[in-house]
Design a protein around this motif. Structure first.
Motif, short mmCIF file in Angstrom:
data_model
loop_
_atom_site.label_atom_id
_atom_site.label_comp_id
_atom_site.label_asym_id
_atom_site.label_seq_id
_atom_site.Cartn_x
_atom_site.Cartn_y
_atom_site.Cartn_z
N LYS A 185 45.77 28.81 49.18
CA LYS A 185 45.32 28.32 50.47
C LYS A 185 44.97 29.50 51.35
CE LYS A 185 48.20 27.26 53.73
NZ LYS A 185 47.98 28.54 54.47
N PRO A 186 44.00 29.35 52.23
CA PRO A 186 43.71 30.40 53.20
C PRO A 186 44.79 30.46 54.28
CG PRO A 186 41.85 28.89 52.95
CD PRO A 186 43.04 28.25 52.31
N HIS A 206 51.38 32.48 55.36
CA HIS A 206 50.81 33.71 54.83
C HIS A 206 51.72 34.88 55.19
CE1 HIS A 206 49.30 33.86 58.99
NE2 HIS A 206 49.18 35.17 58.83
N THR A 240 37.97 39.59 54.33
CA THR A 240 37.20 39.22 55.52
C THR A 240 36.79 40.46 56.30
OG1 THR A 240 39.10 39.09 57.02
CG2 THR A 240 38.58 37.11 55.74
N TYR A 283 41.92 39.57 56.17
CA TYR A 283 42.57 38.55 55.35
C TYR A 283 42.05 38.65 53.91
CZ TYR A 283 43.98 36.59 59.82
OH TYR A 283 44.51 36.43 61.06
N SER A 305 43.66 37.70 49.46
CA SER A 305 44.66 37.00 48.65
C SER A 305 45.11 37.89 47.51
CB SER A 305 44.08 35.70 48.08
OG SER A 305 43.73 34.80 49.11
N ALA A 323 48.20 33.92 50.37
CA ALA A 323 47.35 34.38 51.47
C ALA A 323 47.98 35.59 52.14
CB ALA A 323 47.15 33.25 52.48
#
Length: 204
Positions: A75-76, A89, A115, A127, A129, A135
């Motif tokens: 998941k973000p 996260h 990002t 951000y 992963s 995350a």
């Protein structure tokens, strides 16, 4: 300034325990890509447990369970998901803007998606992963609120226009009116019961 007259002497996070289904890939990412040194490992028949240094005295640790099927998800950051109801996260601390850009370049050089730099006001972040779908964020404080007395009326740092009652108490009285009590295992037992698993409750 301590939160209470008899302060707990915190020294940061000792370790945050996460879960991997592939410890080899986890080592290659955390040690190799993120340059978080692998500093300790232990293993018993039921699991491996490896520790990666993210600052003096602070580590991120992973469990890899033996012969245990796990349902994976990704998941973000900041996006709610029912299966991640207690964890969103992990953000790792960097010293300045240059370090943030250098980490972003390093991630891209290793073929990792990342990002642009996001400006949140009192912190800036990127951000990405890890191979387990966890995350991750890397951040630096543009205005560091730690290590000094907190001004709960400072709108730069306390920007919620309708804060929860506890924050209003801190702002108005400098202390909390009450705290909350917790229990050790009942929540876990309730979760297991919902999945059809019954455990004997300890006596006493």
């Amino acid at each position: 300034m301590p939160a209470t007259p008899d302060p707990v002497r915190w020294r940061g996070v000792h370790h945050l325990a996460l879960v991997t289904t592939d410890m080899d890939a986890t080592v290659r990412f955390w040690h190799g890509v993120l340059d978080a040194r692998l500093v300790a490992t232990l293993a018993v028949p039921a699991f491996r447990h490896y520790f990666f240094e993210v600052g003096p005295g602070s580590t991120i640790a992973f469990f890899e369970y033996t012969d245990q099927e796990l349902e994976r998800f990704a998941k973000p950051a900041g996006v709610p998901y029912a299966k991640a109801s207690q964890f969103d996260h992990l953000s790792l601390h960097l010293p300045d803007e240059d370090a943030l850009h250098r980490l972003r370049d390093r991630l891209k050089a290793h073929g990792c998606e990342v990002t642009d730099v996001i400006d949140h006001g009192f912190l800036r972040s990127i951000y990405f992963s890890d191979p387990n779908g966890i995350a991750l964020e890397a951040s630096w404080w543009t205005t560091d609120p730690t290590g000094r007395p907190a001004d709960h009326a400072d709108g730069r740092l306390f920007a919620d226009p309708d804060p929860v009652p506890a924050v209003r108490e801190l702002r108005e009285n400098g202390a909390l009116a009450h705290t909350v009590a917790t229990r050790l295992v009942d929540g876990v037992i309730e979760d297991l019961r919902r999945e059809g698993v019954e455990l004997d409750r300890p006596s006493g």
